[in-house]
Design a protein around this motif. Structure first.
Motif, PDB file in Angstrom:
ATOM      1  N   PRO A  84       0.861  -1.207   0.003  1.00 54.90           N
ATOM      2  CA  PRO A  84      -0.013   0.166  -0.009  1.00 54.90           C
ATOM      3  C   PRO A  84       0.873   1.329   0.308  1.00 54.90           C
ATOM      4  CG  PRO A  84      -0.787  -1.393   1.608  1.00 54.90           C
ATOM      5  CD  PRO A  84       0.372  -2.088   1.283  1.00 54.90           C
ATOM      6  N   ASP A  85       0.369   2.306  -0.743  1.00 51.64           N
ATOM      7  CA  ASP A  85       1.244   3.486  -0.670  1.00 51.64           C
ATOM      8  C   ASP A  85       0.296   4.437   0.314  1.00 51.64           C
ATOM      9  OD1 ASP A  85       2.311   5.789  -1.388  1.00 51.64           O
ATOM     10  OD2 ASP A  85       1.718   5.887  -3.388  1.00 51.64           O
ATOM     11  N   THR A  86       1.277   4.742   1.202  1.00 52.35           N
ATOM     12  CA  THR A  86       0.435   5.367   2.501  1.00 52.35           C
ATOM     13  C   THR A  86       1.372   7.006   2.416  1.00 52.35           C
ATOM     14  OG1 THR A  86       2.336   4.698   4.043  1.00 52.35           O
ATOM     15  CG2 THR A  86       0.395   3.527   3.802  1.00 52.35           C
ATOM     16  N   GLY A  87       1.736   7.469   1.413  1.00 57.58           N
ATOM     17  CA  GLY A  87       2.525   8.954   1.313  1.00 57.58           C
ATOM     18  C   GLY A  87       1.317   9.872   1.325  1.00 57.58           C
ATOM     19  N   ARG A  88       1.431  10.856   2.047  1.00 57.60           N
ATOM     20  CA  ARG A  88       0.461  11.830   1.870  1.00 57.60           C
ATOM     21  C   ARG A  88       0.505  12.663   0.427  1.00 57.60           C
ATOM     22  NH1 ARG A  88      -0.700  16.582   6.229  1.00 57.60           N
ATOM     23  NH2 ARG A  88      -2.411  17.503   5.300  1.00 57.60           N
ATOM     24  N   ALA A  89      -0.637  12.884  -0.266  1.00 57.80           N
ATOM     25  CA  ALA A  89      -0.624  13.442  -1.728  1.00 57.80           C
ATOM     26  C   ALA A  89      -0.400  15.034  -1.455  1.00 57.80           C
ATOM     27  CB  ALA A  89      -1.969  13.146  -2.346  1.00 57.80           C
ATOM     28  N   PRO A  90       0.727  15.642  -2.181  1.00 52.58           N
ATOM     29  CA  PRO A  90       0.808  16.889  -1.975  1.00 52.58           C
ATOM     30  C   PRO A  90      -0.116  17.926  -2.766  1.00 52.58           C
ATOM     31  CG  PRO A  90       2.341  16.143  -3.533  1.00 52.58           C
ATOM     32  CD  PRO A  90       1.553  14.767  -3.022  1.00 52.58           C
ATOM     33  N   PRO A  91      -0.331  19.124  -2.886  1.00 52.32           N
ATOM     34  CA  PRO A  91      -0.989  19.799  -3.737  1.00 52.32           C
ATOM     35  C   PRO A  91      -0.588  19.845  -5.081  1.00 52.32           C
ATOM     36  CG  PRO A  91       0.250  21.405  -2.062  1.00 52.32           C
ATOM     37  CD  PRO A  91       0.380  19.771  -1.641  1.00 52.32           C
ATOM     38  N   VAL A  92      -1.039  20.146  -6.263  1.00 53.78           N
ATOM     39  CA  VAL A  92      -0.676  20.282  -7.419  1.00 53.78           C
ATOM     40  C   VAL A  92       0.277  21.406  -7.472  1.00 53.78           C
ATOM     41  CG1 VAL A  92      -1.349  20.547  -9.908  1.00 53.78           C
ATOM     42  CG2 VAL A  92      -2.782  19.281  -8.308  1.00 53.78           C
ATOM     43  N   ASP A  93       1.437  20.895  -8.178  1.00 55.43           N
ATOM     44  CA  ASP A  93       2.565  21.783  -8.152  1.00 55.43           C
ATOM     45  C   ASP A  93       2.919  22.285  -9.566  1.00 55.43           C
ATOM     46  OD1 ASP A  93       5.260  23.124  -8.294  1.00 55.43           O
ATOM     47  OD2 ASP A  93       6.137  21.901  -6.845  1.00 55.43           O
ATOM     48  N   ALA A  94       2.722  23.510  -9.762  1.00 57.44           N
ATOM     49  CA  ALA A  94       2.824  23.897 -11.373  1.00 57.44           C
ATOM     50  C   ALA A  94       3.993  23.652 -12.080  1.00 57.44           C
ATOM     51  CB  ALA A  94       2.424  25.494 -11.505  1.00 57.44           C
ATOM     52  N   ARG A  95       5.279  23.390 -11.245  1.00 60.62           N
ATOM     53  CA  ARG A  95       6.441  23.201 -11.772  1.00 60.62           C
ATOM     54  C   ARG A  95       6.620  21.882 -12.410  1.00 60.62           C
ATOM     55  NH1 ARG A  95       9.929  24.342  -6.611  1.00 60.62           N
ATOM     56  NH2 ARG A  95       8.505  22.985  -5.852  1.00 60.62           N
ATOM     57  N   HIS A  96       5.655  20.999 -12.026  1.00 63.78           N
ATOM     58  CA  HIS A  96       5.862  19.674 -12.301  1.00 63.78           C
ATOM     59  C   HIS A  96       4.648  19.219 -13.010  1.00 63.78           C
ATOM     60  CE1 HIS A  96       9.605  19.113 -10.466  1.00 63.78           C
ATOM     61  NE2 HIS A  96       8.949  19.905  -9.063  1.00 63.78           N
ATOM     62  N   VAL A  97       3.281  19.904 -13.137  1.00 67.12           N
ATOM     63  CA  VAL A  97       2.272  19.402 -13.792  1.00 67.12           C
ATOM     64  C   VAL A  97       1.726  20.590 -14.409  1.00 67.12           C
ATOM     65  CG1 VAL A  97      -0.080  18.422 -13.373  1.00 67.12           C
ATOM     66  CG2 VAL A  97       1.679  17.823 -11.774  1.00 67.12           C
ATOM     67  N   ALA A  98       1.641  20.491 -15.769  1.00 69.74           N
ATOM     68  CA  ALA A  98       1.278  21.540 -16.239  1.00 69.74           C
ATOM     69  C   ALA A  98       0.241  21.250 -17.471  1.00 69.74           C
ATOM     70  CB  ALA A  98       2.176  22.452 -17.231  1.00 69.74           C
ATOM     71  N   THR A  99      -0.695  21.976 -17.934  1.00 70.85           N
ATOM     72  CA  THR A  99      -1.689  21.823 -19.159  1.00 70.85           C
ATOM     73  C   THR A  99      -1.733  22.727 -20.389  1.00 70.85           C
ATOM     74  OG1 THR A  99      -3.453  20.738 -17.328  1.00 70.85           O
ATOM     75  CG2 THR A  99      -4.143  21.499 -19.453  1.00 70.85           C
TER      76      THR A  99
END
Length: 306
Positions: A200-215
């Protein structure tokens, strides 16, 4: 990549493996073989000969047939877990009190060292899996064989040292080695579970980071992850679910296990170039987590789609 370059690359991977995970597996196997007639030097020579022959043949097969004979992440995860079980077995043997041998070595309960060495192809250490992916990517039986032969020869120096010394371990040193092997067995088991996608992946999900996620203007979402020698950066990301998504893996002089990138639950494994950008089409992911890890089961990370 030329055959000579592949051989050198495989040798470098073998040297690294010989100092880490393969060292632990070989220590357990050689401890189980200790006591056979012929002495430690003959034992090590037979063990390495069998291992070299089997891995060279596997490399030729992988290079010639490629991904068709390469087991997927779940199967490789099971092989790592089998390695962990064997390590634990030999560790417990070292921890068990030994009766006096009155100058006579205890006979080995394993088979001939040549066959045991050949059988290591079925119980790989983590870095072996990365070398196998390199053999697959070569697309050539000769180059694939060179990769795996170089890998085995790279592990040979430390294997020789272990084989010549392991039969001399008694009392407290043997027990300390047993405890260390149990720790490596647990670490290997965790790697196998990650590689199979069962941890199981128990790591906490961070907020969306525009430096690494772009549309972009067309609505395609691009997620960028950097594969470094010491792990993936960032290892935890968040992105939007339900939109066309592309994962871009960036490498810059990367030579470690992270080049063998794996998406366990998608059954995807690929070898990244040392430097460059590799695109993976993820379609339109539903809400949930998509885990990733290197082919050795180390450096886990995940993308949370929401």
């Amino acid at each position: 990549m030329s055959t000579a370059t592949s051989f050198v690359t495989g040798t470098g991977m073998g040297l690294l493996a010989g100092l880490t995970t393969c060292a632990a597996l070989h220590t357990g196997l050689l401890a189980g073989l200790a006591g056979r007639p012929g002495g430690p030097a003959r034992l090590v020579a037979s063990f390495l000969t069998g291992k070299l022959a089997a891995h060279t043949a596997l490399g030729a097969l992988l290079g010639g047939v490629g991904a068709a004979v390469q087991p997927g992440p779940p199967a490789r995860g099971l092989l790592l877990m089998l390695s962990a079980v064997l390590l634990a077995f030999f560790a417990l043997r070292l921890l068990r009190p030994r009766p006096p041998d009155h100058g006579c070595p205890r006979p080995s309960r394993l088979g001939h060292p040549l066959l045991v060495g050949a059988a290591t192809v079925l119980v790989p250490c983590g870095i072996t899996l990365s070398a196998e992916l390199l053999a697959v990517a070569s697309g050539s039986p000769l180059t694939g064989a060179a990769v795996m032969a170089g890998f085995v020869l790279g592990t040979a120096p430390l294997t020789g040292i272990l084989g010549l010394s392991v039969s001399l371990l008694h009392g407290l040193p043997a027990r300390l080695l047993g405890v260390a092997l149990l720790g490596v067995a647990a670490w290997t088991m965790a790697g196998g579970l990650r590689l199979g996608g069962w941890l199981p992946d128990t790591g906490r999900a961070p907020p969306v980071d525009a430096r690494h996620v772009a549309t972009d203007a067309s609505g395609v979402q691009t997620i960028t992850v950097h594969a470094l020698d010491d792990g993936y950066r960032p290892a935890l990301l968040s992105a939007r679910a339900g939109v066309p998504t592309v994962l871009v893996l960036s490498t810059s002089g990367t030579t470690g296990c992270t080049r063998a990138f794996t998406l366990p639950r998608r059954g995807t494994s690929l070898l990244l170039p040392e430097s460059g950008r590799t695109r993976i089409e993820l379609g339109t992911p539903p809400p949930g987590r998509l885990g990733f890890v290197c082919a050795a089961g180390h450096y886990p990370g995940s993308i949370t789609f929401r």
